[in-house]
Write a protein that holds these residues in place. Structure first.
Motif, PDB file in Angstrom:
ATOM      1  N   SER A  21       0.846  -1.193   0.000  1.00 31.71           N
ATOM      2  CA  SER A  21       0.000   0.000   0.000  1.00 31.71           C
ATOM      3  C   SER A  21       0.882   1.244   0.000  1.00 31.71           C
ATOM      4  O   SER A  21       1.989   1.240   0.530  1.00 31.71           O
ATOM      5  CB  SER A  21      -0.928   0.013   1.216  1.00 31.71           C
ATOM      6  OG  SER A  21      -0.203   0.172   2.414  1.00 31.71           O
ATOM      7  N   ARG A  22       0.358   2.291  -0.626  1.00 28.78           N
ATOM      8  CA  ARG A  22       1.013   3.603  -0.639  1.00 28.78           C
ATOM      9  C   ARG A  22      -0.051   4.630  -0.231  1.00 28.78           C
ATOM     10  O   ARG A  22      -0.620   5.317  -1.092  1.00 28.78           O
ATOM     11  CB  ARG A  22       1.590   3.906  -2.017  1.00 28.78           C
ATOM     12  CG  ARG A  22       2.715   2.961  -2.432  1.00 28.78           C
ATOM     13  CD  ARG A  22       3.333   3.391  -3.769  1.00 28.78           C
ATOM     14  NE  ARG A  22       4.464   2.552  -4.160  1.00 28.78           N
ATOM     15  CZ  ARG A  22       4.378   1.486  -4.941  1.00 28.78           C
ATOM     16  NH1 ARG A  22       3.179   1.129  -5.428  1.00 28.78           N
ATOM     17  NH2 ARG A  22       5.457   0.785  -5.237  1.00 28.78           N
ATOM     18  N   GLU A  25       1.933  10.148  -0.315  1.00 29.19           N
ATOM     19  CA  GLU A  25       3.209  10.334  -0.998  1.00 29.19           C
ATOM     20  C   GLU A  25       4.361  10.134  -0.026  1.00 29.19           C
ATOM     21  O   GLU A  25       4.359  10.664   1.083  1.00 29.19           O
ATOM     22  CB  GLU A  25       3.280  11.734  -1.616  1.00 29.19           C
ATOM     23  CG  GLU A  25       4.532  11.962  -2.452  1.00 29.19           C
ATOM     24  CD  GLU A  25       4.545  13.314  -3.133  1.00 29.19           C
ATOM     25  OE1 GLU A  25       5.564  13.647  -3.762  1.00 29.19           O
ATOM     26  OE2 GLU A  25       3.529  14.041  -3.045  1.00 29.19           O
ATOM     27  N   GLU A  28       5.468   3.865   1.871  1.00 29.91           N
ATOM     28  CA  GLU A  28       5.256   2.558   1.256  1.00 29.91           C
ATOM     29  C   GLU A  28       5.229   1.512   2.350  1.00 29.91           C
ATOM     30  O   GLU A  28       6.124   1.457   3.188  1.00 29.91           O
ATOM     31  CB  GLU A  28       6.359   2.245   0.251  1.00 29.91           C
ATOM     32  CG  GLU A  28       6.177   0.900  -0.450  1.00 29.91           C
ATOM     33  CD  GLU A  28       7.220   0.663  -1.519  1.00 29.91           C
ATOM     34  OE1 GLU A  28       7.164   1.338  -2.570  1.00 29.91           O
ATOM     35  OE2 GLU A  28       8.102  -0.188  -1.304  1.00 29.91           O
ATOM     36  N   THR A  29       4.202   0.684   2.355  1.00 29.71           N
ATOM     37  CA  THR A  29       4.033  -0.341   3.381  1.00 29.71           C
ATOM     38  C   THR A  29       3.758  -1.685   2.733  1.00 29.71           C
ATOM     39  O   THR A  29       2.947  -1.784   1.815  1.00 29.71           O
ATOM     40  CB  THR A  29       2.858   0.000   4.328  1.00 29.71           C
ATOM     41  OG1 THR A  29       3.056   1.297   4.879  1.00 29.71           O
ATOM     42  CG2 THR A  29       2.774  -1.019   5.452  1.00 29.71           C
ATOM     43  N   ARG A  30       4.428  -2.715   3.225  1.00 29.09           N
ATOM     44  CA  ARG A  30       4.133  -4.085   2.833  1.00 29.09           C
ATOM     45  C   ARG A  30       3.565  -4.811   4.052  1.00 29.09           C
ATOM     46  O   ARG A  30       4.225  -4.916   5.078  1.00 29.09           O
ATOM     47  CB  ARG A  30       5.374  -4.796   2.294  1.00 29.09           C
ATOM     48  CG  ARG A  30       5.786  -4.269   0.918  1.00 29.09           C
ATOM     49  CD  ARG A  30       6.827  -5.146   0.251  1.00 29.09           C
ATOM     50  NE  ARG A  30       7.142  -4.687  -1.100  1.00 29.09           N
ATOM     51  CZ  ARG A  30       6.494  -5.060  -2.197  1.00 29.09           C
ATOM     52  NH1 ARG A  30       5.476  -5.896  -2.101  1.00 29.09           N
ATOM     53  NH2 ARG A  30       6.842  -4.594  -3.377  1.00 29.09           N
ATOM     54  N   GLU A  55       7.746  -0.878   6.726  1.00 27.05           N
ATOM     55  CA  GLU A  55       7.450   0.510   6.374  1.00 27.05           C
ATOM     56  C   GLU A  55       8.682   1.205   5.806  1.00 27.05           C
ATOM     57  O   GLU A  55       9.791   1.027   6.309  1.00 27.05           O
ATOM     58  CB  GLU A  55       6.986   1.289   7.617  1.00 27.05           C
ATOM     59  CG  GLU A  55       5.904   0.607   8.432  1.00 27.05           C
ATOM     60  CD  GLU A  55       4.508   0.865   7.889  1.00 27.05           C
ATOM     61  OE1 GLU A  55       4.389   1.456   6.799  1.00 27.05           O
ATOM     62  OE2 GLU A  55       3.548   0.490   8.575  1.00 27.05           O
TER      63      GLU A  55
END
Length: 258
Positions: A21-22, A25, A28-30, A55
């Motif tokens: 997910s983003r 701006e 970024e997270t997985r 993160e």
């Protein structure tokens, strides 16, 4: 997901398989589990672990004030520095080699940002654990970790056996978080046993057998990979050519509902 197993299992999840997910701006997270707008009914937790997010916050980026309740939040920084500030007046900067614990209890708001003036990103792993004491006063802890000889260092624990040590105290009486390290081509130290163990590799590589003995298949882990371990699976783990660093959850019961 199901928290029972008829046989020991080491369930390997690769880093690219995580939901990406983003939300804003520079962020970024997985996600290892269902999270926010991403819902998979077969992947909501493992043991008592509710979230394990990788993160990355670019320079100048961060999470604006948001609220948590009845969640144990553990943060381990891999690169850069993370600035924390919460509504109870706690503020800290988490750097590599430090572990942070926010026990949200009855409710607390906080912000998390790449430290001011940073030129590069901050990368960190954040894990959420269900407590077994609810509606308590929020609490905060931050400590620099002195790695123990032998490669197995206790970072945080709610277990009675650990209450006199330096580990941060969790509000879950049957769970603990460990830092595991091994040099190049060295076997990992003997890991604590538990019905549920969750291993997340932060650096290096690890090879292992799925279960002990000749029936165990060979597997390998790269940074960002994780293994969900039930019973005596995850046998004979050995670090690769660059050594290994991983975070290991020891959990003796699953999430409780009601």
């Amino acid at each position: 997901m199901t928290d029972t197993s008829e046989r020991p299992r080491a369930d390997l999840r690769r880093a690219p398989e995580r939901y990406l997910s983003r939300p804003e701006e520079g962020i970024e997270t997985r996600h290892a589990f269902s999270f926010s707008g991403h819902y998979d009914p077969k992947n909501t937790h493992f043991g008592a672990l509710l979230a394990c997010n990788e993160e990355t916050l670019a320079a100048g980026a961060g999470f604006d004030e948001h609220r948590h309740r009845d969640t144990e939040i553990l943060t381990w920084v891999v690169e850069g520095a993370l600035a924390h500030r919460d509504s109870d007046g706690h503020a800290g900067v988490v750097r590599p080699g430090m572990v942070q614990h926010l026990s949200a209890g009855s409710g607390v708001s906080h912000t998390e940002r790449n430290i001011g003036g940073a030129e590069g990103p901050v990368r960190f792993v954040q894990m959420w654990l269900q407590p077994d004491a609810f509606d308590a006063e929020p609490a905060y802890g931050l400590r620099r970790v002195d790695p123990a000889q032998g490669g197995l260092t206790l970072l945080a624990s709610g277990m009675a056996r650990d209450e006199d040590g330096e580990a941060l105290r969790l509000r879950r009486s049957d769970a603990a978080l460990w830092l595991v390290r091994a040099g190049a081509w060295q076997p990992l130290p003997e890991l604590p046993s538990a019905p549920f163990r969750y291993a997340h590799l932060t650096a290096g590589s690890v090879g292992y057998r799925t279960v002990p003995g000749p029936q165990g298949g060979g597997r390998s882990m790269a940074p960002g990979d994780s293994v969900r371990i039930t019973g005596a699976a995850f046998a004979d783990p050995v670090a690769g050519e660059d050594g290994a660093e991983l975070l290991l959850w020891e959990m003796h019961s699953p999430v409780s509902y009601g």
